[in-house]
Design a protein around this motif. Structure first.
Motif, PDB file in Angstrom:
ATOM      1  N   VAL A  83      -8.090   0.130   3.707  1.00 54.23           N
ATOM      2  CA  VAL A  83      -8.194   0.560   2.317  1.00 54.23           C
ATOM      3  C   VAL A  83      -8.941   1.885   2.259  1.00 54.23           C
ATOM      4  O   VAL A  83      -9.790   2.179   3.113  1.00 54.23           O
ATOM      5  CB  VAL A  83      -8.922  -0.513   1.463  1.00 54.23           C
ATOM      6  N   ASN A 138       0.839  -1.193   0.000  1.00 50.82           N
ATOM      7  CA  ASN A 138       0.000   0.000   0.000  1.00 50.82           C
ATOM      8  C   ASN A 138       0.879   1.251   0.000  1.00 50.82           C
ATOM      9  O   ASN A 138       1.560   1.543   0.983  1.00 50.82           O
ATOM     10  CB  ASN A 138      -0.917   0.001   1.223  1.00 50.82           C
ATOM     11  N   ASP A 188      -2.588  -1.396  -3.403  1.00 52.35           N
ATOM     12  CA  ASP A 188      -3.200  -0.070  -3.420  1.00 52.35           C
ATOM     13  C   ASP A 188      -2.127   0.961  -3.755  1.00 52.35           C
ATOM     14  O   ASP A 188      -1.263   1.267  -2.938  1.00 52.35           O
ATOM     15  CB  ASP A 188      -3.845   0.252  -2.071  1.00 52.35           C
TER      16      ASP A 188
END
Length: 402
Positions: A246, A128, A152
């Motif tokens: 997220v 991420n 992500d």
């Protein structure tokens, strides 16, 4: 305490700078969700047995991330997210340890390129970098991350085409590439069963064009049955559990889900330049909680098969070129805010009434309906009120719907 192995002080009101560490036996440090500031003390990088370093959500931790961190060969979790770290991401983070499972540097002020080399046989599951200022392209060596479940890279400045090589990663459940500079079309799968485990697919706020990727939709097997698993998505084989987080656009708000259930199934292709029809195959994705196709140039009618999405909580088809009658299956579920900006649409819940014979559609799909099950259980906070695409475009086009 020379034999101390774990120091868990998360979710307190600790204030001040992090003191030097003199206990070489430490394996787990969790100071996340406090009010700490300043830089990471150099003594951290001398803790040779360290397996987890979690300093997220302190807001005021600053400075560069030293490449010396790559000397921690036993590190499994590195989470420095939601702070004020700046400078470049050390390139060695992609290949310094085969044991690294979690790498979360999101919501900082990092710039430069994404680490370009990921070693074969690495164990990375969660990657991420959301919410930085990263440029360049998505490195193809990510295909070496065969265990990757979560990717992500959203809210950066990545200038690239869609990274179709991600198809080769068999465990991927979350792909978020929103709010970058992606361009070109999605050409469809080249690998059998690609993206079969996807639960979240977010390409919104880019410049992607061409038709919607129907062939990919047909491969989204995990979205085709309602998942009754209400557990949070996490790594499961660690001595200390790590719950995934997220950031998504959710019902008009950009939301950071600090924890989210496996059942949070989302497809967001909004704010691009997609053209053509809404494919009937979307009606197969019965576990979808959110479907957002807004702010594109989609044409023709709304497929009746969308009425099979009985699990759907949020539908956004606004600002396209869709025409015809809204399918009866969607009458009682979504208000007119789901359809605004399509001047050719008519019928309830819109005020525009359909003339006799207007908006003829294909016969309803024979996809079998399935009851939905969904329970609340998301940890979240709004990180930005309102939701816009960042660009406006107009299209004048003639078309025939058959």
């Amino acid at each position: 305490m020379p034999s101390l192995q774990a120091l868990f002080l998360h979710n307190n009101l600790l204030y001040g700078q992090i003191s030097p560490f003199h206990c070489n036996s430490l394996q787990y440090i969790d100071f996340s969700h406090n009010r700490l500031y300043g830089q990471i003390p150099p003594s951290v990088f001398k803790l040779e047995q360290l397996r987890a370093l979690m300093l997220s959500s302190n807001d005021k931790l600053t400075g560069n991330i030293s490449s010396v961190i790559c000397e921690l060969k036993f590190l499994e979790i590195l989470d420095l997210s939601n702070n004020g770290f700046s400078g470049f991401i050390p390139q060695c983070l992609g290949n310094f340890s085969d044991g690294l499972l979690v790498l979360h540097l999101g919501a900082n002020n990092l710039h430069g390129n994404i680490p370009s080399i990921y070693s074969e046989e690495n164990s990375l599951r969660y990657l991420n970098f959301n919410g930085n200022q990263l440029k360049g392209v998505i490195p193809p060596s990510i295909i070496n991350c065969v265990n990757l479940e979560f990717l992500d890279l959203g809210n950066n400045m990545i200038d690239d085409t869609f990274p179709s090589f991600l198809e080769t990663l068999p465990q991927l459940e979350v792909v978020v590439l929103r709010s970058n500079k992606l361009h070109g079309s999605l050409k469809g799968p080249t690998v059998k069963d690609s993206f079969s485990k996807l639960q979240i697919f977010d390409l919104s706020n880019n410049s992607l064009s061409g038709p919607l990727p129907t062939e990919y939709f047909n491969n989204f097997k995990a979205m085709m049955s309602v998942d009754e698993d209400m557990d949070y998505m996490r790594t499961n084989n660690l001595s200390t559990s790590y719950v995934y987080s997220v950031t998504l656009a959710w019902k008009g708000l950009e939301i950071e889900f600090s924890q989210f259930q496996i059942a949070l199934t989302t497809l967001d292709l909004s704010c691009n330049k997609f053209t053509g029809k809404i494919p009937e195959s979307l009606g197969k994705l019965k576990s979808l909680i959110q479907l957002n196709l807004s702010h594109n140039s989609l044409i023709c009618y709304i497929q009746p098969s969308l009425g099979n999405l009985t699990n759907l909580e949020s539908l956004d088809l606004t600002s396209n070129l869709i025409a015809g009658r809204i399918p009866p299956q969607l009458f009682n579920t979504f208000e007119n805010g789901s359809y605004e900006g399509n001047l050719g649409l008519c019928g309830f819940p819109l005020q525009a009434k359909c003339n006799k014979g207007e908006g003829k559609q294909q016969p309803p799909s024979n996809f079998k309906k399935e009851d939905s099950m969904f329970e609340e259980g998301f940890g979240w906070k709004a990180v930005a009120m309102g939701y816009g695409c960042g660009f406006v475009f107009g299209v004048s086009i003639g078309y025939v719907c058959i």
